[in-house]
Design a protein around this motif. Structure first.
Motif, short mmCIF file in Angstrom:
data_model
loop_
_atom_site.label_atom_id
_atom_site.label_comp_id
_atom_site.label_asym_id
_atom_site.label_seq_id
_atom_site.Cartn_x
_atom_site.Cartn_y
_atom_site.Cartn_z
N GLY A 19 40.42 -29.88 -4.39
CA GLY A 19 40.12 -29.71 -5.81
C GLY A 19 41.12 -28.77 -6.48
O GLY A 19 41.50 -28.97 -7.63
N TRP A 22 44.29 -30.63 -7.31
CA TRP A 22 44.10 -31.47 -8.49
C TRP A 22 44.12 -30.62 -9.77
O TRP A 22 44.78 -30.98 -10.74
CB TRP A 22 42.78 -32.25 -8.38
CG TRP A 22 42.40 -32.95 -9.65
CD1 TRP A 22 41.43 -32.58 -10.52
CD2 TRP A 22 43.06 -34.09 -10.23
NE1 TRP A 22 41.41 -33.43 -11.59
CE2 TRP A 22 42.39 -34.36 -11.43
CE3 TRP A 22 44.11 -34.91 -9.83
CZ2 TRP A 22 42.76 -35.43 -12.26
CZ3 TRP A 22 44.48 -35.97 -10.66
CH2 TRP A 22 43.80 -36.21 -11.85
N ARG A 23 43.42 -29.50 -9.71
CA ARG A 23 43.38 -28.62 -10.88
C ARG A 23 44.79 -28.14 -11.24
O ARG A 23 45.17 -28.14 -12.41
CB ARG A 23 42.48 -27.41 -10.58
CG ARG A 23 42.15 -26.59 -11.82
CD ARG A 23 41.50 -25.28 -11.43
NE ARG A 23 40.22 -25.48 -10.78
CZ ARG A 23 39.06 -25.62 -11.44
NH1 ARG A 23 39.04 -25.57 -12.75
NH2 ARG A 23 37.94 -25.80 -10.80
N PHE A 59 44.05 -40.04 -12.03
CA PHE A 59 43.06 -39.86 -10.96
C PHE A 59 42.72 -41.19 -10.29
O PHE A 59 42.67 -41.29 -9.07
CB PHE A 59 41.81 -39.21 -11.54
CG PHE A 59 40.73 -38.99 -10.52
CD1 PHE A 59 40.85 -38.00 -9.57
CD2 PHE A 59 39.61 -39.79 -10.48
CE1 PHE A 59 39.87 -37.80 -8.61
CE2 PHE A 59 38.62 -39.61 -9.54
CZ PHE A 59 38.75 -38.61 -8.60
N ARG A 60 42.50 -42.19 -11.13
CA ARG A 60 42.11 -43.51 -10.61
C ARG A 60 43.23 -44.17 -9.80
O ARG A 60 42.97 -44.96 -8.91
CB ARG A 60 41.70 -44.45 -11.75
CG ARG A 60 40.46 -44.01 -12.48
CD ARG A 60 39.21 -44.59 -11.84
NE ARG A 60 38.02 -44.19 -12.56
CZ ARG A 60 36.99 -43.56 -12.00
NH1 ARG A 60 37.01 -43.27 -10.72
NH2 ARG A 60 35.93 -43.24 -12.70
N MET B 65 37.15 -32.34 -13.17
CA MET B 65 36.76 -31.73 -11.90
C MET B 65 35.43 -32.29 -11.38
O MET B 65 35.31 -32.57 -10.18
CB MET B 65 36.68 -30.21 -12.03
CG MET B 65 38.03 -29.51 -12.07
SD MET B 65 39.19 -29.99 -10.79
CE MET B 65 38.44 -29.27 -9.35
N LEU B 67 34.22 -35.22 -11.81
CA LEU B 67 34.54 -36.57 -11.31
C LEU B 67 35.26 -36.46 -9.97
O LEU B 67 34.95 -37.19 -9.02
CB LEU B 67 35.43 -37.29 -12.33
CG LEU B 67 35.94 -38.65 -11.92
CD1 LEU B 67 34.83 -39.68 -12.02
CD2 LEU B 67 37.11 -39.07 -12.80
N PHE B 68 36.20 -35.53 -9.91
CA PHE B 68 36.98 -35.34 -8.68
C PHE B 68 36.06 -34.99 -7.52
O PHE B 68 36.14 -35.57 -6.44
CB PHE B 68 38.03 -34.24 -8.90
CG PHE B 68 38.93 -34.05 -7.72
CD1 PHE B 68 40.06 -34.81 -7.56
CD2 PHE B 68 38.62 -33.12 -6.74
CE1 PHE B 68 40.88 -34.65 -6.47
CE2 PHE B 68 39.43 -32.96 -5.63
CZ PHE B 68 40.57 -33.73 -5.50
N ARG B 69 35.14 -34.03 -7.78
CA ARG B 69 34.24 -33.59 -6.70
C ARG B 69 33.34 -34.75 -6.26
O ARG B 69 33.15 -34.97 -5.08
CB ARG B 69 33.37 -32.42 -7.19
CG ARG B 69 34.18 -31.14 -7.27
CD ARG B 69 33.27 -29.92 -7.42
NE ARG B 69 34.05 -28.82 -7.93
CZ ARG B 69 34.08 -28.43 -9.20
NH1 ARG B 69 33.35 -29.05 -10.10
NH2 ARG B 69 34.83 -27.42 -9.59
#
Lengths: 194, 192
Positions: A19, A22-23, A59-60, B65, B67-69
């Protein structure tokens, strides 16, 4: 995860479920995408919508990123496509709106929606106001070329590949855009007086 | 450099393809030619203005975030998925073992796995015996039926013979009576 980690490292880590990676990746580019959106749409709300859609697209499709091109180029390709989609949607909404109200067509395009938002402090800076005013004069396809060339420092070849046009077309669009945005002294003075 | 070439070169001015020699020639020409200088200024003006853009900080947002989690739990880790499917997988395994009559015996420090249990073999043997007995009984029954049928036929034959004998006797009796009657009638006629 270090701040200086490369995009590719962050992508790999994000794919493995980090995470934080990604952040970091989003933090690194959200400002640029938001500003791109602001310049293309002329308002903060649409710019934010575009930003969210772009990162949702990233993301997708993160698993499909193979690293053939740089992450930055890939990201701006997504941003480009989303901007075109947003423009199409807004065009349609504008068309539907005008049909509802007056029963006749209105030439809807993002340029028609570009309006200054006097209460939004930072966007209110004179230099930004002038840039938005100049960009308002050109259609989206030219605005995209200008955006990618001036703000994202892409080469005409990269722009052409991204837009699936020839290099000459990209150059012509840029040249035509610059001619249309030619500064007229009176306009310039008026803008600065405001 | 003639002015007729500058239009084309100005178009290429922002291109990375324009080599440094031609660019230098163009710049030399522009410094000497006010008209071309004006054209270049007109192109550079908006570029200069656009480059003055001051970055606007993006508003705070969740950066997808949640969605990511959520997706990471469903995709990368996958433990939740494992726990969801574990009971089903266990049931399927048990059913498979049961259908294959799998038996596991731990003997002398070794685990023996065999498919098709001994108990089932006993049942199969018994079933085979049962079928054999059933067939024998069926055969015996069929033989008995045949014997009964033969006895019945013999009885019928005996009955038929007895009947014929009886009928013959009756006939003799009737004849004797007739003879007696004719004797009686002839005696009466003779005047007895």
């Amino acid at each position: 995860m270090r701040v200086s980690d490369s995009d590719e490292k962050l992508v790999t880590a994000a794919l493995q479920g980090s995470g934080r990676a990604w952040r970091r990746l989003v933090q690194r580019y959200e400002g640029r995408i938001y500003n791109l959106g602001y310049r293309l749409t002329g308002n903060g709300e649409d710019a934010m919508d575009l930003t969210q859609e772009v990162f949702l697209g990233v993301f997708r499709n993160l698993r499909r990123f193979r690293g053939d091109a740089s992450f930055r180029t890939w990201l701006f390709r997504i941003a480009h496509n989303k901007a075109v989609d947003l423009n199409r949607r807004n065009k349609l909404q504008s068309l539907m709106g005008s049909l509802d109200e007056a029963g006749e067509f209105a030439a809807g395009e993002l340029s028609a929606r570009v309006e200054f938002e006097p209460d939004h402090g930072l966007a209110e800076r004179e230099c930004n106001r002038l840039a938005l005013e100049l960009l308002r004069r050109i259609p989206l396809e030219q605005r995209l070329v200008v955006e990618l060339k001036i703000y994202q420092s892409l080469t005409f070849e990269e722009i052409a590949r991204m837009q699936e046009i020839s290099v000459n077309t990209a150059k012509t669009r840029f040249y035509t855009a610059l001619k249309k945005m030619r500064l007229i002294p009176e306009e310039e003075n008026a803008l600065f007086e405001n | 450099m003639p002015c007729s070439r500058t239009d084309h070169l100005l178009r290429e001015y922002f291109s990375e393809d324009l080599n440094s020699v031609v660019r230098a020639e163009l710049e030399d020409h522009v410094t000497a030619c006010p008209d071309c200088a004006r054209q270049l200024r007109e192109l550079l003006g908006p570029v200069h203005e656009l480059r003055r853009w001051e970055e606007i900080p993006a508003p705070r947002w969740d950066r997808h975030m949640p969605l990511f989690r959520r997706e990471r739990h469903a995709g990368a880790g996958g433990w939740r998925l494992v726990w969801q499917w574990l009971p089903t997988a266990a049931c399927a395994l048990m059913l498979g073992l049961m259908l294959l009559n799998t038996s596991m015996v731990y003997q002398a420090g070794a685990l023996e796995i065999s498919f098709g249990s001994p108990a089932m073999a006993v049942v199969d043997d018994r079933l085979e015996d049962f079928h054999r007995l059933q067939n024998e009984e069926r055969q015996q029954f069929a033989e008995m039926l045949t014997r009964f049928e033969q006895l019945r036929m013999q009885d019928l034959e005996t009955m038929r013979t007895g009947y014929e004998l009886l009928a013959d006797r009756d006939y003799e009796t009737v004849r004797s009576l007739q003879q007696l009657a004719s004797l009686v009638s002839s005696t009466e006629i003779a005047g007895w």
